[in-house]
Design an enzyme around this catalytic site. Structure first.
Site, PDB file in Angstrom:
ATOM      1  N   HIS A 187       5.536   5.318  13.153  1.00 21.22           N
ATOM      2  CA  HIS A 187       5.931   6.214  12.061  1.00 21.22           C
ATOM      3  C   HIS A 187       4.775   6.708  11.196  1.00 21.22           C
ATOM      4  CE1 HIS A 187       5.538   2.403   9.857  1.00 21.22           C
ATOM      5  NE2 HIS A 187       5.311   3.160   8.798  1.00 21.22           N
ATOM      6  N   HIS A 221      12.307   5.485  12.987  1.00 20.61           N
ATOM      7  CA  HIS A 221      12.214   5.606  11.535  1.00 20.61           C
ATOM      8  C   HIS A 221      13.069   6.801  11.103  1.00 20.61           C
ATOM      9  CE1 HIS A 221      10.185   6.151   7.654  1.00 20.61           C
ATOM     10  NE2 HIS A 221       9.638   4.964   7.817  1.00 20.61           N
ATOM     11  N   GLU A 234      -2.270   5.046   2.829  1.00 17.19           N
ATOM     12  CA  GLU A 234      -2.164   3.630   2.427  1.00 17.19           C
ATOM     13  C   GLU A 234      -3.500   3.009   2.055  1.00 17.19           C
ATOM     14  OE1 GLU A 234      -0.748   4.948   5.116  1.00 17.19           O
ATOM     15  OE2 GLU A 234       1.408   4.709   4.786  1.00 17.19           O
ATOM     16  N   ASP A 286       0.789  -1.223   0.000  1.00 17.24           N
ATOM     17  CA  ASP A 286       0.000   0.000   0.000  1.00 17.24           C
ATOM     18  C   ASP A 286       0.826   1.280   0.000  1.00 17.24           C
ATOM     19  OD1 ASP A 286       1.120   0.032   2.511  1.00 17.24           O
ATOM     20  OD2 ASP A 286      -0.675  -0.707   3.517  1.00 17.24           O
ATOM     21  N   ARG A 302       1.825   8.326   9.058  1.00 20.57           N
ATOM     22  CA  ARG A 302       1.463   9.723   8.797  1.00 20.57           C
ATOM     23  C   ARG A 302       0.269  10.181   9.613  1.00 20.57           C
ATOM     24  NH1 ARG A 302       3.576  12.228   3.647  1.00 20.57           N
ATOM     25  NH2 ARG A 302       5.172  10.689   3.269  1.00 20.57           N
ATOM     26  N   GLU A 343       0.006  -8.976  -1.560  1.00 24.83           N
ATOM     27  CA  GLU A 343      -0.646  -8.475  -0.322  1.00 24.83           C
ATOM     28  C   GLU A 343      -1.879  -7.637  -0.694  1.00 24.83           C
ATOM     29  OE1 GLU A 343       0.562  -5.314   2.654  1.00 24.83           O
ATOM     30  OE2 GLU A 343       1.429  -7.024   3.655  1.00 24.83           O
TER      31      GLU A 343
HETATM   32  C1  UD1 Z   1       6.522   5.101   3.772  1.00 14.06           C
HETATM   33  C2  UD1 Z   1       5.150   4.663   3.271  1.00 14.06           C
HETATM   34  C3  UD1 Z   1       4.400   3.920   4.375  1.00 14.06           C
HETATM   35  C4  UD1 Z   1       5.236   2.810   4.971  1.00 14.06           C
HETATM   36  C5  UD1 Z   1       6.595   3.335   5.383  1.00 14.06           C
HETATM   37  C6  UD1 Z   1       7.452   2.189   5.819  1.00 14.06           C
HETATM   38  C7  UD1 Z   1       3.986   6.076   1.641  1.00 14.06           C
HETATM   39  C8  UD1 Z   1       3.225   7.308   1.405  1.00 14.06           C
HETATM   40  N1  UD1 Z   1       4.372   5.838   2.899  1.00 14.06           N
HETATM   41  O1  UD1 Z   1       6.309   6.056   4.807  1.00 14.06           O
HETATM   42  O2  UD1 Z   1       3.221   3.371   3.838  1.00 14.06           O
HETATM   43  O3  UD1 Z   1       4.582   2.300   6.101  1.00 14.06           O
HETATM   44  O4  UD1 Z   1       7.227   3.983   4.258  1.00 14.06           O
HETATM   45  O5  UD1 Z   1       8.579   2.588   6.498  1.00 14.06           O
HETATM   46  O6  UD1 Z   1       4.273   5.342   0.714  1.00 14.06           O
HETATM   47  N2  UD1 Z   1      13.680   8.994   4.992  1.00 14.06           N
HETATM   48  C9  UD1 Z   1      15.059   8.942   4.943  1.00 14.06           C
HETATM   49  N3  UD1 Z   1      15.655   7.738   4.645  1.00 14.06           N
HETATM   50  C10 UD1 Z   1      14.951   6.608   4.410  1.00 14.06           C
HETATM   51  C11 UD1 Z   1      13.538   6.661   4.471  1.00 14.06           C
HETATM   52  C12 UD1 Z   1      12.925   7.869   4.740  1.00 14.06           C
HETATM   53  O7  UD1 Z   1      15.734   9.930   5.157  1.00 14.06           O
HETATM   54  O8  UD1 Z   1      15.541   5.559   4.137  1.00 14.06           O
HETATM   55  C13 UD1 Z   1      13.037  10.290   5.308  1.00 14.06           C
HETATM   56  C14 UD1 Z   1      13.060  11.272   4.117  1.00 14.06           C
HETATM   57  O9  UD1 Z   1      13.212  12.577   4.623  1.00 14.06           O
HETATM   58  C15 UD1 Z   1      11.671  11.106   3.503  1.00 14.06           C
HETATM   59  C16 UD1 Z   1      10.841  10.871   4.759  1.00 14.06           C
HETATM   60  O10 UD1 Z   1      11.651  10.052   5.610  1.00 14.06           O
HETATM   61  O11 UD1 Z   1      11.247  12.237   2.762  1.00 14.06           O
HETATM   62  C17 UD1 Z   1       9.504  10.213   4.536  1.00 14.06           C
HETATM   63  O12 UD1 Z   1       9.618   9.067   3.696  1.00 14.06           O
HETATM   64  P1  UD1 Z   1       8.291   8.537   2.899  1.00 14.06           P
HETATM   65  O13 UD1 Z   1       8.658   7.341   2.119  1.00 14.06           O
HETATM   66  O14 UD1 Z   1       7.671   9.681   2.205  1.00 14.06           O
HETATM   67  O15 UD1 Z   1       7.274   8.169   4.039  1.00 14.06           O
HETATM   68  P2  UD1 Z   1       7.390   7.141   5.216  1.00 14.06           P
HETATM   69  O16 UD1 Z   1       6.863   7.819   6.420  1.00 14.06           O
HETATM   70  O17 UD1 Z   1       8.720   6.533   5.253  1.00 14.06           O
HETATM   71  N1  UDP Z   2      11.992  -3.258  10.434  1.00 12.27           N
HETATM   72  C1  UDP Z   2      13.388  -3.215  10.382  1.00 12.27           C
HETATM   73  N2  UDP Z   2      14.043  -2.279  11.144  1.00 12.27           N
HETATM   74  C2  UDP Z   2      13.372  -1.412  11.949  1.00 12.27           C
HETATM   75  C3  UDP Z   2      11.962  -1.448  11.980  1.00 12.27           C
HETATM   76  C4  UDP Z   2      11.299  -2.386  11.201  1.00 12.27           C
HETATM   77  O1  UDP Z   2      14.009  -3.998   9.672  1.00 12.27           O
HETATM   78  O2  UDP Z   2      14.017  -0.585  12.616  1.00 12.27           O
HETATM   79  C5  UDP Z   2      11.276  -4.222   9.582  1.00 12.27           C
HETATM   80  C6  UDP Z   2      10.211  -5.068  10.286  1.00 12.27           C
HETATM   81  O3  UDP Z   2      10.746  -6.291  10.746  1.00 12.27           O
HETATM   82  C7  UDP Z   2       9.164  -5.259   9.200  1.00 12.27           C
HETATM   83  C8  UDP Z   2       9.276  -3.995   8.358  1.00 12.27           C
HETATM   84  O4  UDP Z   2      10.557  -3.451   8.634  1.00 12.27           O
HETATM   85  O5  UDP Z   2       9.505  -6.350   8.357  1.00 12.27           O
HETATM   86  C9  UDP Z   2       8.186  -3.023   8.718  1.00 12.27           C
HETATM   87  O6  UDP Z   2       8.469  -1.779   8.161  1.00 12.27           O
HETATM   88  P1  UDP Z   2       7.733  -0.457   8.601  1.00 12.27           P
HETATM   89  O7  UDP Z   2       7.268  -0.565  10.007  1.00 12.27           O
HETATM   90  O8  UDP Z   2       8.661   0.667   8.258  1.00 12.27           O
HETATM   91  O9  UDP Z   2       6.530  -0.357   7.571  1.00 12.27           O
HETATM   92  P2  UDP Z   2       5.014  -0.890   7.562  1.00 12.27           P
HETATM   93  O10 UDP Z   2       5.054  -2.380   7.676  1.00 12.27           O
HETATM   94  O11 UDP Z   2       4.294  -0.214   8.686  1.00 12.27           O
HETATM   95  O12 UDP Z   2       4.495  -0.407   6.258  1.00 12.27           O
END
Ligand code: UD1
Ligand code: UDP
Length: 378
Positions: free
Chosen positions: A213, A246, A136, A100, A215, A122
């Site tokens: 984490h 995160h 999502e 999602d 939104r 999924e």
């Molecule tokens: C995204 C997904 C969410 C998922 C989550 C898993 C969307 C809209 N959101 O949320 O569904 O649950 O990933 O973790 O698709 N950033 C870094 N390094 C990284 C990752 C993120 O610096 O490796 C920072 C960046 O500033 C980025 C911000 O986090 O702009 C947000 O990342 P984004 O992918 O937009 O949203 P998530 O909250 O990570």
């Molecule tokens: N995970 C990880 N390191 C972390 C937190 C989560 O490897 O610090 C793994 C966790 O085991 C799971 C996945 O990341 O497999 C979940 O990711 P996240 O919570 O970012 O996203 P969501 O599942 O909520 O979309």
């Protein structure tokens, strides 16, 4: 003999990568039939690269789209733009993406624009509120409208799709590929001399593991969650509270402001998948708003409190392994306190089997696509 079909696996965030890694592996094991290619959007950077490293995946394409503080529109347009360029130069028989995230929704749309069949891994998770989880819930509904192949992880997910008039013949019950990933690393030994992980893994205190984490939890709900953790850390001197932060700066700022100086609270960088799984195994209690963590925790029989007002993963709750507690500070403190003091209630949540999969989902997906794309009854 026909030549192998190109299947493009697209992912961009940490959970997508973990859940698509077994799918990529399954396709690679049939080189005569499939030629899998990997495109990462780079919606995440460090958190994605960690997973590529664990599963030894070298992408064929990396769109490198991440920007700090990116908006949903930026992610969507950059993925669409990047994928259009790749798809106009590649012959692709099917494009697969999971779950999602905005990467997944945009990948489905990009496939549709090229009339490439889209397989949704999924598929069928639903809440009854399009704004929760945001974005999502809408991402997966839109991906579902586009999909040709719906790979539902559970019976309830399948029922959700049937209720939306997706024909039964287009839905395959596969289990969740995240459980395949978990099985694939279950026997990995892990220890480290590096701090803070070494001290945490070897501590005698009970471990409460936290991730948050989402939104829809930004702002007041996340402040309330962090304040609840601070209350619990004051009340339970025999526990350590480990928050795997995160990389999102919005999330980190709130956590650091409220919990940065708290005794017994460790704010740690997100561990790689294998050490994170070890942390889950070692936990006494998990507090999380993560989808993937909700699915994994029952494998370790660790009670989980879900820090959300809705969940698309009711199976863990129905099995008694998890409880949906919302984001109210007092409620979180009270529910966690019960599990930290009442051993019988804790034990009752520890004894269920994992309802999300059996570790064979990716192979089922591969075999469905072989049957459907080659029409060969494999
Ligand atoms: C995204 C997904 C969410 C998922 C989550 C898993 C969307 C809209 N959101 O949320 O569904 O649950 O990933 O973790 O698709 N950033 C870094 N390094 C990284 C990752 C993120 O610096 O490796 C920072 C960046 O500033 C980025 C911000 O986090 O702009 C947000 O990342 P984004 O992918 O937009 O949203 P998530 O909250 O990570
Ligand atoms: N995970 C990880 N390191 C972390 C937190 C989560 O490897 O610090 C793994 C966790 O085991 C799971 C996945 O990341 O497999 C979940 O990711 P996240 O919570 O970012 O996203 P969501 O599942 O909520 O979309």
């Amino acid at each position: 003999m026909t030549s192998p079909l190109n299947v493009l696996c697209v992912f961009g965030t940490r959970p997508d990568a973990i859940k698509m890694a077994p799918v990529v592996k399954a396709f690679k094991q049939s080189p005569d039939i499939f030629h899998p290619k990997v495109l990462v959007t780079g919606q995440h950077r460090e958190q994605l690269d960690q997973v590529l490293h664990v599963f030894n995946i070298v992408p064929d394409y990396d769109l490198g789209i991440m920007q700090h503080g990116q908006t949903l529109t930026q992610i969507t347009t950059r993925v669409l733009d990047g994928l259009e360029k790749v798809l106009s130069n590649e012959r692709v028989s099917a494009l697969l993406a999971q779950g999602d995230t905005t990467t997944t929704f945009a990948a489905a749309l990009a496939a549709f624009y090229r009339k490439i069949p889209f397989g949704h891994v999924e598929a069928g998770l639903r809440t009854d509120n399009v704004y929760n989880p945001f974005p999502e819930e809408m991402n997966r509904r839109l991906a579902g409208v586009i999909a040709t192949f719906h790979f539902a992880p559970t019976e309830q997910a399948r029922d959700n799709l049937l209720r939306e008039n997706i024909p039964d013949s287009r839905i395959w019950l596969t289990g969740n590929t995240g459980i395949d990933a978990l099985h694939s690393i279950a026997s990995s030994e892990f220890d480290t001399d590096e701090e803070p992980l070494h001290s945490i893994l070897h501590s005698r205190s009970r471990l409460v593991l936290i991730t948050a984490h989402r939104r829809e939890n930004w702002g007041e709900p996340l402040e309330s969650i962090c304040n609840a953790i601070a209350d619990l850390a004051r009340d339970f001197s025999d526990c350590i509270f480990v928050y795997a932060m995160h990389k999102n700066p919005v999330v980190r700022k709130t956590a650091q402001t409220i919990l940065g100086d708290m005794e017994r609270v460790s704010l740690i960088e997100p561990p790689e998948y294998v050490p994170f799984v070890k942390l889950m195994q070692r936990s006494y209690l998990i507090l999380t708003d993560s989808g993937g963590v909700q699915e994994e925790a029952p494998s370790f029989k660790v009670p989980t409190l879900v820090l959300r007002t809705t969940t698309e993963r009711p199976e863990g709750i129905d099995a008694g392994a998890a409880k949906l507690v919302g984001v109210n500070r007092e409620r979180i403190v009270s529910e966690a306190s019960i599990l930290l003091t009442d051993m019988s209630k804790h034990n009752r949540m520890s004894c269920s089997a994992n309802p999300y999969g059996d570790g064979k989902a990716a192979e089922r997906i591969r075999s469905v696509l072989q049957r459907e794309l080659f029409n060969d009854g494999a």
